[in-house]
Design a protein around this motif. Structure first.
Motif, PDB file in Angstrom:
ATOM      1  N   THR A 164      -8.873   3.429   4.224  1.00  0.00           N
ATOM      2  CA  THR A 164      -8.053   3.046   2.979  1.00  0.00           C
ATOM      3  C   THR A 164      -7.981   1.713   3.223  1.00  0.00           C
ATOM      4  N   GLN A 165      -7.530   0.977   2.206  1.00  0.00           N
ATOM      5  CA  GLN A 165      -7.308  -0.411   2.152  1.00  0.00           C
ATOM      6  C   GLN A 165      -6.308  -0.971   3.211  1.00  0.00           C
ATOM      7  N   ASP A 166      -5.271   0.110   3.356  1.00  0.00           N
ATOM      8  CA  ASP A 166      -4.531  -0.184   4.681  1.00  0.00           C
ATOM      9  C   ASP A 166      -5.106  -0.386   6.104  1.00  0.00           C
ATOM     10  N   ASP A 167      -5.916   0.447   6.443  1.00  0.00           N
ATOM     11  CA  ASP A 167      -6.727   0.670   7.201  1.00  0.00           C
ATOM     12  C   ASP A 167      -7.644  -0.651   7.691  1.00  0.00           C
ATOM     13  N   LYS A 218      -7.054  -3.551   6.148  1.00  0.00           N
ATOM     14  CA  LYS A 218      -6.208  -4.671   6.353  1.00  0.00           C
ATOM     15  C   LYS A 218      -5.788  -4.656   7.835  1.00  0.00           C
ATOM     16  N   SER A 219      -5.789  -3.550   8.478  1.00  0.00           N
ATOM     17  CA  SER A 219      -4.966  -3.211   9.817  1.00  0.00           C
ATOM     18  C   SER A 219      -6.001  -3.925  10.693  1.00  0.00           C
ATOM     19  N   GLN A 220      -7.353  -3.554  10.643  1.00  0.00           N
ATOM     20  CA  GLN A 220      -8.703  -3.784  11.271  1.00  0.00           C
ATOM     21  C   GLN A 220      -8.855  -5.345  11.222  1.00  0.00           C
ATOM     22  N   SER A 273      -6.416  -7.630  10.691  1.00  0.00           N
ATOM     23  CA  SER A 273      -5.533  -8.349  11.198  1.00  0.00           C
ATOM     24  C   SER A 273      -5.681  -8.458  12.709  1.00  0.00           C
ATOM     25  N   THR A 332      -8.171 -12.084   2.394  1.00  0.00           N
ATOM     26  CA  THR A 332      -7.892 -10.824   2.682  1.00  0.00           C
ATOM     27  C   THR A 332      -8.001  -9.828   1.589  1.00  0.00           C
ATOM     28  N   VAL A 380     -11.048  -6.983   1.993  1.00  0.00           N
ATOM     29  CA  VAL A 380     -10.617  -5.671   1.711  1.00  0.00           C
ATOM     30  C   VAL A 380     -11.622  -5.065   0.672  1.00  0.00           C
ATOM     31  N   SER A 427     -14.892  -2.311   1.674  1.00  0.00           N
ATOM     32  CA  SER A 427     -14.887  -1.168   0.800  1.00  0.00           C
ATOM     33  C   SER A 427     -16.308  -0.587   0.525  1.00  0.00           C
TER      34      SER A 427
END
Length: 126
Positions: A68-71, A73-75, A77, A98, A102, A106
């Motif tokens: 996901t986009q959150d995954d 973004k987490s990586q 960061s 960012t 992202v 994807s």
């Protein structure tokens, strides 16, 4: 004392090796068809292209195809903590791009293509 000298020598040589790798990759990417080396004028920070490719390669390794986009973004960061002395350049790049990174991560594009699409690296002439 000998241990200290060996440690300092290893640290200096590893920093030189990383700088040489950055320089070599940039020079390979900047050769004209005549074989002369072009001078970079539109990239602000030396090594940013290498930093981008390194970052994208490492994030791609850690995310799955259905991330996901959150995954992502987490990586993004967390990845800059592993790059060493280019950490601030990496963080600046990630913060600035960012949203685009992202989206690009994807896709199935390779790290070089992502960095060219974002505008951090120049497209190599074929």
């Amino acid at each position: 004392m000998l241990r200290f000298i060996i440690l300092v020598t290893l640290l200096v040589s590893s920093a030189c090796a990383l700088q040489w790798e950055i320089y070599r990759e940039e020079m390979i990417g900047n050769k004209e068809s005549s074989g002369e080396v072009m001078v970079k004028t539109n990239q602000g920070l030396p090594g940013l292209c290498w930093t981008c490719k390194w970052t994208m390669r490492n994030v791609k390794k850690k995310i799955s195809n259905g991330a996901t986009q959150d995954d992502i973004k987490s990586q993004l960061s967390m990845v800059c903590d592993q790059i060493g002395f280019l950490k601030s350049a990496c963080r600046g790049m990630v913060n600035k791009y960012t949203g685009v990174l992202v989206e690009e991560l994807s896709t199935s594009d390779d790290p070089t293509t992502i960095c060219v699409n974002v505008g951090i690296c120049k497209k190599r002439p074929f």
